[in-house]
Design a protein around this motif. Structure first.
Motif, short mmCIF file in Angstrom:
data_model
loop_
_atom_site.label_atom_id
_atom_site.label_comp_id
_atom_site.label_asym_id
_atom_site.label_seq_id
_atom_site.Cartn_x
_atom_site.Cartn_y
_atom_site.Cartn_z
N VAL A 194 0.82 -1.21 0.00
CA VAL A 194 0.00 0.00 0.00
C VAL A 194 0.85 1.26 0.00
O VAL A 194 0.51 2.25 -0.64
CB VAL A 194 -0.95 0.00 1.22
N ARG A 195 1.97 1.25 0.71
CA ARG A 195 2.80 2.45 0.79
C ARG A 195 3.37 2.85 -0.57
O ARG A 195 3.82 3.97 -0.75
CB ARG A 195 3.92 2.24 1.81
N VAL A 196 3.37 1.91 -1.52
CA VAL A 196 3.79 2.22 -2.88
C VAL A 196 2.60 2.68 -3.72
O VAL A 196 2.64 3.70 -4.40
CB VAL A 196 4.46 1.00 -3.54
N SER A 197 1.51 1.92 -3.66
CA SER A 197 0.35 2.23 -4.49
C SER A 197 -0.31 3.55 -4.10
O SER A 197 -1.04 4.14 -4.90
CB SER A 197 -0.68 1.10 -4.42
N CYS A 198 -0.05 4.05 -2.88
CA CYS A 198 -0.63 5.33 -2.50
C CYS A 198 0.01 6.48 -3.28
O CYS A 198 -0.56 7.57 -3.38
CB CYS A 198 -0.48 5.58 -1.00
N LEU A 199 1.19 6.25 -3.85
CA LEU A 199 1.86 7.25 -4.67
C LEU A 199 1.87 6.89 -6.15
O LEU A 199 1.91 7.76 -7.01
CB LEU A 199 3.31 7.44 -4.20
#
Length: 284
Positions: free
Chosen positions: A148-153
């Motif tokens: 998620v910490r990647v897909s949020c950006l």
């Protein structure tokens, strides 16, 4: 999402893309049905990427980890697919999440729980995961689902499954938060690690130390952009050019040539010194 709860009665609730059901002995996580979709203000359906694939990956990961490590995980009981809606049922683990148990303890027991958990994660969990290696990046099914910490950006719908000539990718849980570490409230030891939806083979730097950092720290943009760079990096980093390097053959040839020059020079100098009356002035 933690799959344990101190209340043993039947319980169910729903998020945007998951429906959860607890019974005294089981925990079920399924996709939401079309009739359960959440609508945004503009009337569009609120959905996240890889909803089905993440659930299938958790099923596969629980079986894979149970067969290839001593890490305690919930046992898979059933997988069903009804009208395209996937549902995963696993055994319910005794105990509760680290976060919940921690808040019920006295300071001395809180410190003990912290020590036990940190020791298990850093000395057993992560080393065992990183011993599982692959030449291909991504989930067990072959696709790449970033945390998620990647897909949020970066919410691109597809990521390249990069490969390497070496087994440089290690298995990462990708979400080892205190909510996903189930502990025994009596012994204060780890009972299981849950929620493996985002797990897969990735560069080892992807295993962010959630267990000792805050959620806010894990979402710092600098860290998230670093994760994107790791996902986009080639499987085999390019080797830096070394123009000064010579082949083994060339080096040996050069050495032999210099040795020959030294021998010939020694003989010439010996003749010269001998003609001048210094026969022992130079010896080859």
């Amino acid at each position: 999402m933690s799959q344990s709860n101190n209340d043993s009665s039947f319980l169910e609730y729903m998020t945007i893309d998951r429906h959860y059901t607890f019974t005294p002995t089981t925990f079920t996580k399924r996709q939401v049905r079309p009739s359960e979709y959440t609508l945004r203000n503009d009337g569009t359906v609120a959905k996240s990427h890889f909803e089905r694939e993440r659930l299938e990956n958790e099923r596969d990961a629980l079986i894979f980890i149970a067969e290839n490590s001593s890490i305690p995980v919930p046992r898979v009981l059933e997988w069903s697919d009804i009208d395209g809606v996937g549902s995963l049922t696993v055994e319910r683990i005794r105990g509760d999440s680290f976060s919940v148990v921690y808040d019920t303890l006295e300071p001395s027991d809180q410190a003990k729980l912290e020590r036990n958990t940190l020791s298990y994660v850093e000395e057993t969990l992560v080393p065992q995961l990183q011993s599982l290696r692959s030449t291909k990046m991504g989930q067990l099914a072959g696709i790449v689902i970033p945390p998620v910490r990647v897909s949020c950006l970066d919410d691109r719908p597809q990521w390249e499954a990069r490969t390497s000539t070496t087994s440089r990718y290690v298995y990462c849980h990708n979400d080892i938060t205190t909510n996903n570490i189930i502990v025994d409230p009596v012994t204060l030891t780890v009972n299981a690690i849950v929620d493996w939806e985002y797990s897969g083979f990735f560069p080892k730097e992807m295993e962010f130390p959630f267990w000792k950092k805050s959620q806010e720290e894990s979402l710092e943009e600098e860290h998230c952009y670093k994760m994107i760079e790791l996902l986009d990096a080639p499987g085999d980093p390019p080797v830096a050019q070394q123009p000064w390097a010579v082949s083994d053959f060339s080096f040996k040839s050069l050495w032999l040539m210099l040795s020959w020059i030294k021998i010939r020079s020694s003989r010439i100098l010996s003749v010269i010194f001998s003609s001048l009356g210094f026969p022992n002035a130079f010896r080859a």
